[in-house]
Design a protein around this motif. Structure first.
Motif, PDB file in Angstrom:
ATOM      1  N   LYS A  12       0.548  10.805   5.622  1.00 39.56           N
ATOM      2  CA  LYS A  12       0.755  10.449   4.216  1.00 39.56           C
ATOM      3  C   LYS A  12       1.691   9.261   4.136  1.00 39.56           C
ATOM      4  CE  LYS A  12       0.037  15.179   2.738  1.00 39.56           C
ATOM      5  NZ  LYS A  12       0.558  16.396   2.178  1.00 39.56           N
ATOM      6  N   PHE A  13       1.529   8.467   3.099  1.00 33.78           N
ATOM      7  CA  PHE A  13       2.458   7.364   2.846  1.00 33.78           C
ATOM      8  C   PHE A  13       3.045   7.549   1.465  1.00 33.78           C
ATOM      9  CE2 PHE A  13      -0.562   5.422   5.887  1.00 33.78           C
ATOM     10  CZ  PHE A  13       0.342   5.008   6.856  1.00 33.78           C
ATOM     11  N   LEU A  14       4.322   7.185   1.328  1.00 28.62           N
ATOM     12  CA  LEU A  14       4.963   7.221   0.006  1.00 28.62           C
ATOM     13  C   LEU A  14       4.814   5.852  -0.633  1.00 28.62           C
ATOM     14  CD1 LEU A  14       8.404   9.058   0.052  1.00 28.62           C
ATOM     15  CD2 LEU A  14       6.381   9.565  -1.337  1.00 28.62           C
ATOM     16  N   ILE A  15       4.150   5.812  -1.774  1.00 32.77           N
ATOM     17  CA  ILE A  15       4.011   4.543  -2.493  1.00 32.77           C
ATOM     18  C   ILE A  15       4.549   4.729  -3.898  1.00 32.77           C
ATOM     19  CG2 ILE A  15       2.414   2.725  -3.233  1.00 32.77           C
ATOM     20  CD1 ILE A  15       0.492   3.700  -1.116  1.00 32.77           C
ATOM     21  N   GLY A  16       5.624   4.002  -4.184  1.00 34.95           N
ATOM     22  CA  GLY A  16       6.245   4.075  -5.509  1.00 34.95           C
ATOM     23  C   GLY A  16       6.539   5.507  -5.931  1.00 34.95           C
ATOM     24  N   SER A  19       2.965  10.329  -3.185  1.00 33.10           N
ATOM     25  CA  SER A  19       2.477  10.530  -1.829  1.00 33.10           C
ATOM     26  C   SER A  19       0.971  10.269  -1.779  1.00 33.10           C
ATOM     27  CB  SER A  19       2.790  11.978  -1.421  1.00 33.10           C
ATOM     28  OG  SER A  19       2.124  12.275  -0.233  1.00 33.10           O
ATOM     29  N   LEU A  20       0.592   9.374  -0.872  1.00 33.61           N
ATOM     30  CA  LEU A  20      -0.824   9.051  -0.727  1.00 33.61           C
ATOM     31  C   LEU A  20      -1.303   9.578   0.622  1.00 33.61           C
ATOM     32  CD1 LEU A  20      -2.548   5.797  -1.623  1.00 33.61           C
ATOM     33  CD2 LEU A  20      -2.849   6.649   0.697  1.00 33.61           C
ATOM     34  N   THR A  21      -2.358  10.373   0.610  1.00 32.66           N
ATOM     35  CA  THR A  21      -2.856  10.948   1.862  1.00 32.66           C
ATOM     36  C   THR A  21      -3.849   9.980   2.506  1.00 32.66           C
ATOM     37  OG1 THR A  21      -2.578  13.160   0.958  1.00 32.66           O
ATOM     38  CG2 THR A  21      -3.995  12.963   2.883  1.00 32.66           C
ATOM     39  N   ALA A  22      -3.397   9.287   3.564  1.00 31.10           N
ATOM     40  CA  ALA A  22      -4.282   8.341   4.255  1.00 31.10           C
ATOM     41  C   ALA A  22      -5.252   9.085   5.172  1.00 31.10           C
ATOM     42  CB  ALA A  22      -3.462   7.333   5.051  1.00 31.10           C
ATOM     43  N   LEU A  23      -4.757  10.142   5.813  1.00 32.22           N
ATOM     44  CA  LEU A  23      -5.631  11.011   6.619  1.00 32.22           C
ATOM     45  C   LEU A  23      -5.332  12.458   6.231  1.00 32.22           C
ATOM     46  CD1 LEU A  23      -5.439   9.491  10.241  1.00 32.22           C
ATOM     47  CD2 LEU A  23      -7.294   9.218   8.577  1.00 32.22           C
ATOM     48  N   GLY A  40     -16.398   3.209   7.656  1.00 33.76           N
ATOM     49  CA  GLY A  40     -15.911   3.687   6.361  1.00 33.76           C
ATOM     50  C   GLY A  40     -15.440   2.510   5.538  1.00 33.76           C
ATOM     51  N   PRO A  41     -15.435   2.673   4.211  1.00 36.43           N
ATOM     52  CA  PRO A  41     -15.016   1.559   3.359  1.00 36.43           C
ATOM     53  C   PRO A  41     -13.521   1.268   3.507  1.00 36.43           C
ATOM     54  CG  PRO A  41     -15.411   3.551   2.055  1.00 36.43           C
ATOM     55  CD  PRO A  41     -15.826   3.859   3.460  1.00 36.43           C
ATOM     56  N   SER A  42     -13.116   0.153   2.973  1.00 39.86           N
ATOM     57  CA  SER A  42     -11.719  -0.231   2.981  1.00 39.86           C
ATOM     58  C   SER A  42     -10.878   0.871   2.332  1.00 39.86           C
ATOM     59  CB  SER A  42     -11.598  -1.540   2.196  1.00 39.86           C
ATOM     60  OG  SER A  42     -10.283  -1.960   2.227  1.00 39.86           O
ATOM     61  N   GLY A  43      -9.777   1.244   2.982  1.00 37.05           N
ATOM     62  CA  GLY A  43      -8.899   2.267   2.420  1.00 37.05           C
ATOM     63  C   GLY A  43      -9.255   3.686   2.824  1.00 37.05           C
ATOM     64  N   SER A  44     -10.294   3.859   3.661  1.00 35.89           N
ATOM     65  CA  SER A  44     -10.726   5.213   4.020  1.00 35.89           C
ATOM     66  C   SER A  44      -9.888   5.829   5.148  1.00 35.89           C
ATOM     67  CB  SER A  44     -12.215   5.215   4.401  1.00 35.89           C
ATOM     68  OG  SER A  44     -12.461   4.334   5.472  1.00 35.89           O
ATOM     69  N   GLY A  45      -9.004   5.019   5.760  1.00 35.46           N
ATOM     70  CA  GLY A  45      -8.107   5.580   6.777  1.00 35.46           C
ATOM     71  C   GLY A  45      -8.399   5.131   8.199  1.00 35.46           C
ATOM     72  N   LYS A  46      -9.287   4.147   8.359  1.00 36.23           N
ATOM     73  CA  LYS A  46      -9.680   3.705   9.704  1.00 36.23           C
ATOM     74  C   LYS A  46      -8.475   3.172  10.506  1.00 36.23           C
ATOM     75  CE  LYS A  46     -12.735   0.670   8.183  1.00 36.23           C
ATOM     76  NZ  LYS A  46     -12.450   0.798   6.726  1.00 36.23           N
ATOM     77  N   SER A  47      -7.732   2.246   9.901  1.00 36.96           N
ATOM     78  CA  SER A  47      -6.573   1.676  10.611  1.00 36.96           C
ATOM     79  C   SER A  47      -5.546   2.750  10.911  1.00 36.96           C
ATOM     80  CB  SER A  47      -5.883   0.602   9.771  1.00 36.96           C
ATOM     81  OG  SER A  47      -6.748  -0.445   9.535  1.00 36.96           O
ATOM     82  N   THR A  48      -5.342   3.640   9.956  1.00 33.99           N
ATOM     83  CA  THR A  48      -4.349   4.703  10.163  1.00 33.99           C
ATOM     84  C   THR A  48      -4.741   5.563  11.368  1.00 33.99           C
ATOM     85  OG1 THR A  48      -3.911   4.709   7.793  1.00 33.99           O
ATOM     86  CG2 THR A  48      -3.155   6.612   9.032  1.00 33.99           C
ATOM     87  N   LEU A  49      -6.012   5.917  11.463  1.00 33.93           N
ATOM     88  CA  LEU A  49      -6.467   6.722  12.600  1.00 33.93           C
ATOM     89  C   LEU A  49      -6.291   5.946  13.908  1.00 33.93           C
ATOM     90  CD1 LEU A  49      -7.760   9.242  13.792  1.00 33.93           C
ATOM     91  CD2 LEU A  49     -10.015   8.361  13.140  1.00 33.93           C
TER      92      LEU A  49
HETATM   93  P1  ADP Z   1      -8.797   1.265   6.219  1.00 30.79           P
HETATM   94  O1  ADP Z   1      -8.376   0.825   7.585  1.00 30.79           O
HETATM   95  O2  ADP Z   1     -10.015   2.147   6.226  1.00 30.79           O
HETATM   96  O3  ADP Z   1      -8.942   0.132   5.259  1.00 30.79           O
HETATM   97  P2  ADP Z   1      -6.092   2.289   6.018  1.00 30.79           P
HETATM   98  O4  ADP Z   1      -5.904   3.270   7.118  1.00 30.79           O
HETATM   99  O5  ADP Z   1      -5.544   0.914   6.201  1.00 30.79           O
HETATM  100  O6  ADP Z   1      -7.641   2.208   5.631  1.00 30.79           O
HETATM  101  O7  ADP Z   1      -5.441   2.875   4.687  1.00 30.79           O
HETATM  102  C1  ADP Z   1      -5.702   4.168   4.185  1.00 30.79           C
HETATM  103  C2  ADP Z   1      -4.843   4.374   2.968  1.00 30.79           C
HETATM  104  O8  ADP Z   1      -3.465   4.455   3.324  1.00 30.79           O
HETATM  105  C3  ADP Z   1      -4.953   3.243   1.963  1.00 30.79           C
HETATM  106  O9  ADP Z   1      -4.925   3.775   0.668  1.00 30.79           O
HETATM  107  C4  ADP Z   1      -3.728   2.414   2.226  1.00 30.79           C
HETATM  108  O10 ADP Z   1      -3.278   1.738   1.070  1.00 30.79           O
HETATM  109  C5  ADP Z   1      -2.714   3.443   2.685  1.00 30.79           C
HETATM  110  N1  ADP Z   1      -1.771   2.889   3.672  1.00 30.79           N
HETATM  111  C6  ADP Z   1      -2.069   2.507   4.916  1.00 30.79           C
HETATM  112  N2  ADP Z   1      -0.978   2.070   5.571  1.00 30.79           N
HETATM  113  C7  ADP Z   1       0.055   2.161   4.685  1.00 30.79           C
HETATM  114  C8  ADP Z   1       1.452   1.872   4.744  1.00 30.79           C
HETATM  115  N3  ADP Z   1       2.020   1.397   5.853  1.00 30.79           N
HETATM  116  N4  ADP Z   1       2.193   2.103   3.638  1.00 30.79           N
HETATM  117  C9  ADP Z   1       1.625   2.602   2.527  1.00 30.79           C
HETATM  118  N5  ADP Z   1       0.328   2.914   2.406  1.00 30.79           N
HETATM  119  C10 ADP Z   1      -0.457   2.689   3.462  1.00 30.79           C
END
Ligand code: ADP
Length: 225
Positions: A12-16, A19-23, A40-49
């Motif tokens: 999860k990430f804290l935004i403002g 809590s946003l659940t990335a995975l 997966g589309p942009s924002g689906s959690g690929k980079s996070t994984l």
């Molecule tokens: P993708 O790679 O599929 O585009 P990400 O893994 O980058 O997706 O992001 C998944 C979600 O987590 C998005 O909503 C993104 O805004 C949020 N997110 C990713 N990294 C961070 C971060 N360092 N801080 C805050 N939110 C993040």
């Protein structure tokens, strides 16, 4: 034992203040030598994984084992050392060092781990050949096309003989044909060197070149269709 085992990973990430659940509880196993696409589309959690597997970030909960090592609990410093030994990374923006030549960019990670000069040179020469850039050894990144820059990044990622190469949208800044070329180069190297490759993409045409695909949507893996 699989090369990568991700079990119930939550990030999860804290935004403002929210809590946003990335995975939201992702489980996946990747066998040694696989060539896997995370789609997966942009924002689906690929980079996070990829960042959890790549020892850049830690999950809030869940367990991640990479090449026999638990990478979900160590300190970030300990993770950096595991990453240096086990992971090669390829970025969508190439991330080459502009003041270094092609050869020096490939050599740099080997220099950081203290490999002797002669051995570094041997490896750099072999990798330049593998990615078809022998003639460009002394060029600087700005003198290369996007596809050539990504070839340098692939060689650099492979330089330390990592267990896994992770590529985060490696074709996002390339035209379609060059993107397909880069993925087929990665696939050839995967077959030749038996290195495990995991790459992310949101491009359906690129996805079709993978041997196996997992689909992420809003931080969870969709069942196979
Ligand atoms: P993708 O790679 O599929 O585009 P990400 O893994 O980058 O997706 O992001 C998944 C979600 O987590 C998005 O909503 C993104 O805004 C949020 N997110 C990713 N990294 C961070 C971060 N360092 N801080 C805050 N939110 C993040």
């Amino acid at each position: 034992m699989p090369m990568v085992s991700v079990k119930d990973a939550v990030k999860k990430f804290l935004i403002g203040g929210n809590s946003l659940t990335a995975l939201g509880g992702v489980s996946v196993e990747v066998e040694a030598g696989e060539f896997l696409a995370i789609a997966g589309p942009s924002g689906s959690g690929k980079s996070t994984l990829l960042n959890l597997i790549g020892c850049i970030e830690k999950p809030d909960s869940g367990r991640i084992v990479v090449d026999g090592e638990d990478v979900s609990t160590p300190s970030l410093d300990a993770l950096a050392s595991i990453r240096a030994r086990k992971i090669g990374y390829i970025f969508q923006t190439f991330n080459l060092l502009s003041s270094l030549t092609v050869s020096e960019n490939i050599e740099y990670p080997l220099f950081l781990v203290g490999l002797p000069g002669r051995e570094r040179q041997t490896r750099v020469q072999r990798l330049l050949k593998e990615v078809g850039l022998e003639r460009f050894a002394r060029h600087r990144p700005r003198e290369l096309s996007g596809g050539q820059r990504q070839r340098v990044a692939i060689a650099r990622a492979l330089a330390g003989s990592p267990a896994i190469v992770l590529a985060d949208e490696p074709t996002a800044n390339l035209d379609h044909d060059t993107g397909v070329e880069i993925i087929s180069l990665m696939k050839n190297l995967n077959e030749k060197m038996k290195t495990t490759f995991i790459f992310s993409t949101h491009d359906p045409k690129i996805i079709s070149t993978a041997k196996r695909t997992i689909n992420l949507s809003y931080g969870v893996i969709l069942p196979p269709s």
